[in-house]
Design an enzyme around this catalytic site. Structure first.
Site, PDB file in Angstrom:
ATOM      1  CG  ASN A   6      -1.713   1.240   1.405  1.00 38.99           C
ATOM      2  OD1 ASN A   6      -1.801   2.042   0.467  1.00 38.99           O
ATOM      3  ND2 ASN A   6      -2.317   1.419   2.577  1.00 38.99           N
ATOM      4  CE  LYS A   8      -0.135   3.593   4.621  1.00 36.97           C
ATOM      5  NZ  LYS A   8      -0.332   3.765   6.040  1.00 36.97           N
ATOM      6  CG  HIS A  95      -6.220   2.367   4.973  1.00 31.31           C
ATOM      7  ND1 HIS A  95      -5.805   3.328   5.870  1.00 31.31           N
ATOM      8  CD2 HIS A  95      -5.198   1.485   4.858  1.00 31.31           C
ATOM      9  CE1 HIS A  95      -4.572   3.042   6.258  1.00 31.31           C
ATOM     10  NE2 HIS A  95      -4.179   1.921   5.662  1.00 31.31           N
ATOM     11  CD  GLU A  97      -3.206   5.958   6.385  1.00 32.05           C
ATOM     12  OE1 GLU A  97      -3.231   5.853   5.148  1.00 32.05           O
ATOM     13  OE2 GLU A  97      -2.254   5.537   7.080  1.00 32.05           O
ATOM     14  CD  GLU A 164      -3.936  -2.016   7.376  1.00 33.21           C
ATOM     15  OE1 GLU A 164      -2.810  -2.285   6.977  1.00 33.21           O
ATOM     16  OE2 GLU A 164      -4.529  -0.975   7.055  1.00 33.21           O
ATOM     17  N   GLY A 170       1.887   2.781  10.908  1.00 34.81           N
ATOM     18  CA  GLY A 170       2.911   3.829  10.841  1.00 34.81           C
ATOM     19  C   GLY A 170       3.586   4.176  12.159  1.00 34.81           C
ATOM     20  CB  SER A 201       4.331  -1.086  12.223  1.00 40.03           C
ATOM     21  OG  SER A 201       3.940   0.252  12.447  1.00 40.03           O
TER      22      SER A 201
HETATM   23  P1  PGA Z   1       2.315   0.811   7.622  1.00 49.35           P
HETATM   24  O1  PGA Z   1       0.881   0.952   6.910  1.00 49.35           O
HETATM   25  O2  PGA Z   1       2.895  -0.512   7.205  1.00 49.35           O
HETATM   26  O3  PGA Z   1       3.107   1.968   7.137  1.00 49.35           O
HETATM   27  O4  PGA Z   1       2.062   0.835   9.103  1.00 49.35           O
HETATM   28  C1  PGA Z   1       0.029  -0.129   6.750  1.00 49.35           C
HETATM   29  C2  PGA Z   1      -1.252   0.339   6.123  1.00 49.35           C
HETATM   30  O5  PGA Z   1      -1.691   1.453   6.426  1.00 49.35           O
HETATM   31  O6  PGA Z   1      -1.862  -0.370   5.306  1.00 49.35           O
END
Ligand code: PGA
Length: 240
Positions: A6, A8, A95, A97, A164, A170, A201
């Site tokens: 991903n 982003k 997601h 976010e 998640e 993150g 992460s």
């Molecule tokens: P990250 O993101 O590995 O940077 O924690 C995972 C995600 O948001 O899908």
């Protein structure tokens, strides 16, 4: 075993070349292994990346879509049909976010239905916030996200669940092994036939711990997936 990248809101034209290393690595590494790599770049790169990956065994996904399946006057939006048309086979929906910027379970449900109708497979993200974890209501939250998100979705065949925890995205933090095993098990009991991935992460260091949790069917990888070396390392270490 799924490894989903991903990206982003990262990546321009010059980022496309970074996947060459992964393509080369995966060609040799895949043999006799049941592995799927799916790249989810920003929408601006889907078309070019899909051309680039045409003759490889790596697939492409988008990171979100509009809930309406047909064209419409929605400035700035892209629907599932348009994504399918430029080479995406998957789409990430729900997601955290996007939930944080206002996506409700009901909207996520509409997006899932529209994506499935357009022939996309859905990577459906669920997860609790730190506050919810502290209040010990993780299962209640996940149950609600699954129920409302999949309301009246008749066939769940083309859905992959990505668990998640919001507090692990993150941050460098991952859940304790026992907790993660139990949560994935909880999801699997509700979604008997679906694959369940972990995201948050994931990196070349913690994959050694994560791989010992044997009910996880793969990983949704954010930050580390933008660096081909780290992404390859994660895959290699998962099997070492
Ligand atoms: P990250 O993101 O590995 O940077 O924690 C995972 C995600 O948001 O899908």
């Amino acid at each position: 075993m799924y490894f989903i990248a991903n990206w982003k809101m990262f990546g321009g034209l010059n980022s496309l070349n970074t996947i060459d290393k992964v393509v080369k690595f995966f060609k040799a590494f895949k043999k006799n292994r049941s592995i799927k790599i799916i790249y989810c770049p920003p929408s601006t790169l889907i078309s070019l990346m899909s051309k680039k990956l045409e003759k490889t065994n790596i697939e492409i996904g988008a990171q979100n879509c509009h809930e309406q399946e047909s064209y419409g006057a929605f400035t700035g939006s892209i629907n599932s049909k348009m994504l399918k048309n430029i080479g995406a086979n998957y789409v990430i929906i729900g997601h955290s976010e996007n939930r944080q910027s206002g996506e409700s379970n009901q909207l996520i449900n509409l997006k899932i239905k529209s994506a499935l109708k357009s022939g996309l497979k859905v990577i459906f993200c669920i997860g609790e916030t730190l506050r919810e974890k502290r209040k010990k209501i993780t299962k209640k939250i996940l149950d609600k996200q699954l129920k409302l998100g999949l309301n009246k979705v008749n066939s769940k065949k083309n859905i992959i669940i990505a668990y998640e925890p919001v507090w692990s995205i993150g941050t460098g933090l991952i859940p304790k092994s026992d907790d993660l095993y139990e949560t994935v098990n909880f999801i699997k009991k509700k979604m008997r036939k679906n694959k369940v991935l972990y995201g948050g992460s994931v990196n070349p260091k913690n994959i050694n711990d994560l791989k010992s949790i044997n009910n996880i069917d793969g990983y949704l990888i954010g930050g580390a997936s933008q660096d081909p070396k780290k992404f390859i390392d994660i895959i290699k270490k998962r099997y070492s």
